[in-house]
Write a protein that holds these residues in place. Structure first.
Motif, PDB file in Angstrom:
ATOM      1  N   GLU A  56      13.578  22.156 -18.824  1.00 37.48           N
ATOM      2  CA  GLU A  56      12.208  22.006 -19.330  1.00 37.48           C
ATOM      3  C   GLU A  56      11.305  23.125 -18.808  1.00 37.48           C
ATOM      4  O   GLU A  56      10.428  23.614 -19.535  1.00 37.48           O
ATOM      5  CB  GLU A  56      11.651  20.640 -18.951  1.00 37.48           C
ATOM      6  CG  GLU A  56      12.377  19.461 -19.561  1.00 37.48           C
ATOM      7  CD  GLU A  56      12.252  19.401 -21.077  1.00 37.48           C
ATOM      8  OE1 GLU A  56      11.354  20.058 -21.637  1.00 37.48           O
ATOM      9  OE2 GLU A  56      13.063  18.681 -21.703  1.00 37.48           O
ATOM     10  N   SER A  57      11.515  23.546 -17.573  1.00 39.94           N
ATOM     11  CA  SER A  57      10.717  24.630 -17.012  1.00 39.94           C
ATOM     12  C   SER A  57      11.043  25.955 -17.693  1.00 39.94           C
ATOM     13  O   SER A  57      10.139  26.766 -17.955  1.00 39.94           O
ATOM     14  CB  SER A  57      10.953  24.742 -15.507  1.00 39.94           C
ATOM     15  OG  SER A  57      10.554  23.563 -14.844  1.00 39.94           O
ATOM     16  N   SER A  58      12.313  26.170 -17.992  1.00 39.39           N
ATOM     17  CA  SER A  58      12.710  27.405 -18.673  1.00 39.39           C
ATOM     18  C   SER A  58      12.039  27.509 -20.036  1.00 39.39           C
ATOM     19  O   SER A  58      11.528  28.571 -20.423  1.00 39.39           O
ATOM     20  CB  SER A  58      14.233  27.450 -18.832  1.00 39.39           C
ATOM     21  OG  SER A  58      14.873  27.465 -17.573  1.00 39.39           O
ATOM     22  N   ILE A  59      12.040  26.404 -20.769  1.00 45.62           N
ATOM     23  CA  ILE A  59      11.401  26.383 -22.089  1.00 45.62           C
ATOM     24  C   ILE A  59       9.904  26.641 -21.953  1.00 45.62           C
ATOM     25  O   ILE A  59       9.320  27.458 -22.678  1.00 45.62           O
ATOM     26  CB  ILE A  59      11.659  25.032 -22.789  1.00 45.62           C
ATOM     27  CG1 ILE A  59      13.150  24.855 -23.082  1.00 45.62           C
ATOM     28  CG2 ILE A  59      10.844  24.928 -24.068  1.00 45.62           C
ATOM     29  CD1 ILE A  59      13.533  23.456 -23.539  1.00 45.62           C
ATOM     30  N   ILE A  78       8.415  28.595  -5.835  1.00 42.23           N
ATOM     31  CA  ILE A  78       8.276  27.148  -5.975  1.00 42.23           C
ATOM     32  C   ILE A  78       9.605  26.517  -5.602  1.00 42.23           C
ATOM     33  O   ILE A  78      10.658  26.903  -6.142  1.00 42.23           O
ATOM     34  CB  ILE A  78       7.915  26.764  -7.424  1.00 42.23           C
ATOM     35  CG1 ILE A  78       6.688  27.545  -7.897  1.00 42.23           C
ATOM     36  CG2 ILE A  78       7.693  25.261  -7.547  1.00 42.23           C
ATOM     37  CD1 ILE A  78       6.658  27.754  -9.389  1.00 42.23           C
ATOM     38  N   ASN A  79       9.581  25.584  -4.690  1.00 39.06           N
ATOM     39  CA  ASN A  79      10.800  24.918  -4.246  1.00 39.06           C
ATOM     40  C   ASN A  79      10.737  23.430  -4.587  1.00 39.06           C
ATOM     41  O   ASN A  79       9.726  22.770  -4.317  1.00 39.06           O
ATOM     42  CB  ASN A  79      10.987  25.093  -2.736  1.00 39.06           C
ATOM     43  CG  ASN A  79      11.148  26.557  -2.344  1.00 39.06           C
ATOM     44  OD1 ASN A  79      11.702  27.354  -3.099  1.00 39.06           O
ATOM     45  ND2 ASN A  79      10.648  26.924  -1.177  1.00 39.06           N
ATOM     46  N   THR A  80      11.800  22.927  -5.179  1.00 38.83           N
ATOM     47  CA  THR A  80      11.833  21.517  -5.534  1.00 38.83           C
ATOM     48  C   THR A  80      12.196  20.684  -4.314  1.00 38.83           C
ATOM     49  O   THR A  80      13.291  20.810  -3.761  1.00 38.83           O
ATOM     50  CB  THR A  80      12.840  21.246  -6.665  1.00 38.83           C
ATOM     51  OG1 THR A  80      12.436  21.983  -7.823  1.00 38.83           O
ATOM     52  CG2 THR A  80      12.872  19.766  -7.021  1.00 38.83           C
ATOM     53  N   ALA A  81      11.264  19.865  -3.872  1.00 39.99           N
ATOM     54  CA  ALA A  81      11.516  18.916  -2.787  1.00 39.99           C
ATOM     55  C   ALA A  81      11.747  17.551  -3.436  1.00 39.99           C
ATOM     56  O   ALA A  81      12.486  17.435  -4.408  1.00 39.99           O
ATOM     57  CB  ALA A  81      10.356  18.900  -1.801  1.00 39.99           C
ATOM     58  N   SER A  82      11.125  16.521  -2.923  1.00 42.68           N
ATOM     59  CA  SER A  82      11.288  15.180  -3.469  1.00 42.68           C
ATOM     60  C   SER A  82      10.344  14.242  -2.744  1.00 42.68           C
ATOM     61  O   SER A  82       9.949  14.507  -1.592  1.00 42.68           O
ATOM     62  CB  SER A  82      12.725  14.680  -3.284  1.00 42.68           C
ATOM     63  OG  SER A  82      12.844  13.298  -3.605  1.00 42.68           O
ATOM     64  N   PHE A  83      10.010  13.137  -3.389  1.00 47.20           N
ATOM     65  CA  PHE A  83       9.197  12.124  -2.700  1.00 47.20           C
ATOM     66  C   PHE A  83       9.908  11.611  -1.450  1.00 47.20           C
ATOM     67  O   PHE A  83       9.251  11.182  -0.497  1.00 47.20           O
ATOM     68  CB  PHE A  83       8.870  10.968  -3.653  1.00 47.20           C
ATOM     69  CG  PHE A  83      10.018  10.025  -3.916  1.00 47.20           C
ATOM     70  CD1 PHE A  83      10.144   8.856  -3.191  1.00 47.20           C
ATOM     71  CD2 PHE A  83      10.972  10.318  -4.880  1.00 47.20           C
ATOM     72  CE1 PHE A  83      11.193   7.982  -3.424  1.00 47.20           C
ATOM     73  CE2 PHE A  83      12.024   9.446  -5.118  1.00 47.20           C
ATOM     74  CZ  PHE A  83      12.146   8.277  -4.393  1.00 47.20           C
ATOM     75  N   VAL A  88       7.118  21.317  -5.142  1.00 47.08           N
ATOM     76  CA  VAL A  88       6.792  20.231  -6.054  1.00 47.08           C
ATOM     77  C   VAL A  88       7.729  19.080  -5.698  1.00 47.08           C
ATOM     78  O   VAL A  88       8.932  19.285  -5.525  1.00 47.08           O
ATOM     79  CB  VAL A  88       6.926  20.649  -7.532  1.00 47.08           C
ATOM     80  CG1 VAL A  88       8.314  21.139  -7.863  1.00 47.08           C
ATOM     81  CG2 VAL A  88       6.514  19.526  -8.460  1.00 47.08           C
ATOM     82  N   SER A  89       7.147  17.908  -5.510  1.00 41.96           N
ATOM     83  CA  SER A  89       7.933  16.740  -5.102  1.00 41.96           C
ATOM     84  C   SER A  89       7.950  15.719  -6.231  1.00 41.96           C
ATOM     85  O   SER A  89       6.992  14.937  -6.390  1.00 41.96           O
ATOM     86  CB  SER A  89       7.356  16.103  -3.825  1.00 41.96           C
ATOM     87  OG  SER A  89       7.721  16.828  -2.683  1.00 41.96           O
ATOM     88  N   PRO A  90       9.015  15.696  -7.018  1.00 34.74           N
ATOM     89  CA  PRO A  90       9.095  14.700  -8.089  1.00 34.74           C
ATOM     90  C   PRO A  90       9.331  13.307  -7.535  1.00 34.74           C
ATOM     91  O   PRO A  90       9.967  13.120  -6.497  1.00 34.74           O
ATOM     92  CB  PRO A  90      10.316  15.157  -8.909  1.00 34.74           C
ATOM     93  CG  PRO A  90      10.616  16.547  -8.436  1.00 34.74           C
ATOM     94  CD  PRO A  90      10.137  16.619  -7.024  1.00 34.74           C
ATOM     95  N   ALA A 133      11.272  14.944 -17.037  1.00 30.74           N
ATOM     96  CA  ALA A 133      11.450  16.279 -16.470  1.00 30.74           C
ATOM     97  C   ALA A 133      10.332  17.232 -16.883  1.00 30.74           C
ATOM     98  O   ALA A 133       9.890  18.078 -16.100  1.00 30.74           O
ATOM     99  CB  ALA A 133      12.809  16.840 -16.880  1.00 30.74           C
ATOM    100  N   VAL A 134       9.844  17.095 -18.106  1.00 27.75           N
ATOM    101  CA  VAL A 134       8.796  17.998 -18.582  1.00 27.75           C
ATOM    102  C   VAL A 134       7.510  17.823 -17.783  1.00 27.75           C
ATOM    103  O   VAL A 134       6.718  18.775 -17.643  1.00 27.75           O
ATOM    104  CB  VAL A 134       8.541  17.793 -20.095  1.00 27.75           C
ATOM    105  CG1 VAL A 134       7.891  16.433 -20.376  1.00 27.75           C
ATOM    106  CG2 VAL A 134       7.712  18.925 -20.669  1.00 27.75           C
ATOM    107  N   GLU A 135       7.290  16.644 -17.210  1.00 29.25           N
ATOM    108  CA  GLU A 135       6.091  16.428 -16.406  1.00 29.25           C
ATOM    109  C   GLU A 135       6.161  17.226 -15.102  1.00 29.25           C
ATOM    110  O   GLU A 135       5.126  17.669 -14.579  1.00 29.25           O
ATOM    111  CB  GLU A 135       5.916  14.939 -16.141  1.00 29.25           C
ATOM    112  CG  GLU A 135       5.625  14.154 -17.421  1.00 29.25           C
ATOM    113  CD  GLU A 135       5.581  12.656 -17.224  1.00 29.25           C
ATOM    114  OE1 GLU A 135       4.537  12.043 -17.541  1.00 29.25           O
ATOM    115  OE2 GLU A 135       6.591  12.080 -16.768  1.00 29.25           O
ATOM    116  N   ILE A 136       7.356  17.412 -14.580  1.00 28.24           N
ATOM    117  CA  ILE A 136       7.518  18.255 -13.389  1.00 28.24           C
ATOM    118  C   ILE A 136       7.403  19.724 -13.776  1.00 28.24           C
ATOM    119  O   ILE A 136       6.831  20.531 -13.041  1.00 28.24           O
ATOM    120  CB  ILE A 136       8.887  17.999 -12.721  1.00 28.24           C
ATOM    121  CG1 ILE A 136       9.112  16.489 -12.535  1.00 28.24           C
ATOM    122  CG2 ILE A 136       8.960  18.725 -11.380  1.00 28.24           C
ATOM    123  CD1 ILE A 136       8.026  15.773 -11.778  1.00 28.24           C
ATOM    124  N   ALA A 137       7.932  20.075 -14.942  1.00 29.08           N
ATOM    125  CA  ALA A 137       7.847  21.459 -15.414  1.00 29.08           C
ATOM    126  C   ALA A 137       6.393  21.904 -15.543  1.00 29.08           C
ATOM    127  O   ALA A 137       6.046  23.050 -15.230  1.00 29.08           O
ATOM    128  CB  ALA A 137       8.571  21.601 -16.751  1.00 29.08           C
TER     129      ALA A 137
END
Length: 284
Positions: free
Chosen positions: A23-26, A153-158, A199-201, A234-238
């Motif tokens: 989703e981020s790539s798009i 930007i690094n993907t972490a998590s809640f 960003v923490s999804p 996923a698009v909401e994180i993108a």
């Protein structure tokens, strides 16, 4: 509709073949970025480029295979972006794993711990390292007197901020490492114009999590803690990553952007008919 928020910028996205990465790539391509799509599954990355090309025929996107658990692969990905596009402005270290055998401290095998740390923590370290080296070579914006630097930007998590409802010790520890590492790197490189944020999804409706929550009982246990009563998309994180990648976040570094449906703010979730009613729409 594109607003050109990333026009003429060069981005690398790892784990680009599915979920948040896809989703981020798009979205990044839509907003004008030249994008290097990196995935251990080259077929998935190539399918992603095809999706983008169908939507945006003029988009400049390239798919390559790389295992972020191998330093040489990460360096090669950054080198490829420089060779193909001339510079690097955005590094989205998104690739990660949540192994089905990841459990509690008593049951998680050392090999599962090591594999998770290799990809989720070391992969982010290497991605940040080689992105920083590349971004240091970006020119100075003479109009502002500032080095143009870049955004990592690094993907972490809640789960980096609170305990998970189901045991996943290695994953939780690895994401805590991502959070701490990003904060420190942000402080070290702030004067260079290189911004680092996480960003923490919250729990998302992606293959990574749905493969882990493989029974209705596991899914229900996770959902009961979500104030919005649904898994994220996923698009909401993108969209959050897009903000951190763009110049709109030019004064933002060392920050963890939580996109979790209110999960980490909740002491208890509401109960009753209103709380159990399905949401009427997704976030815009």
């Amino acid at each position: 509709m594109s607003t050109g928020r990333l026009r003429n910028k060069v981005a690398i996205i790892t784990g680009a073949g599915s979920g948040i990465g896809l989703e981020s790539s798009i979205l990044f391509a839509q907003e004008g970025a030249n994008v290097l799509l990196v995935d251990i599954n080259i077929q998935a990355a190539q399918r992603a480029t095809e999706i983008i090309k169908r939507k945006y025929p003029d988009a400049k996107v390239i798919a390559i295979r790389a295992d972020v658990g191998k330093e040489a692969d990460v360096k090669a990905a950054v080198d490829t972006a420089i060779k193909e596009f001339g510079r690097l402005d955005i590094m989205f270290n998104n690739a990660g794993i949540m192994h089905p055998a990841d459990d509690n401290a008593l049951n998680t095998e050392e090999k599962i711990w090591d594999l998770t740390m290799q990809i989720n923590a070391k992969g982010v370290w290497w991605g940040s390292k080689y992105a920083i080296l590349a971004m240091r070579k970006n020119p100075t914006d003479e109009s502002k007197g500032l080095h143009t630097g870049g955004s990592i930007i690094n993907t972490a998590s809640f789960v980096a901020s609170m305990g998970a409802a189901t045991p996943q010790l290695a994953y939780t520890a690895s994401k805590g490492a991502v959070l701490a590492m990003t904060r420190e790197l942000a402080m070290i490189h702030a004067r260079e114009g290189i911004r680092l944020n996480t960003v923490s999804p919250g729990p998302l409706k992606t293959p990574l999590l749905m493969n882990f929550l493989d029974t209705p009982e596991k899914r229900d246990r996770r959902l009961v803690h979500l104030p919005m009563g649904r898994f994220g998309e996923a698009v909401e994180i993108a969209k959050a990553a897009l903000f951190l990648a763009s110049d709109e976040s030019s004064y933002t570094t060392g920050t963890d952007l939580k996109v979790d449906g209110g999960l980490t703010s909740a002491y208890v979730t509401p109960i009753g008919e209103q709380a159990l009613a399905p949401p009427t729409s997704l976030a815009g």
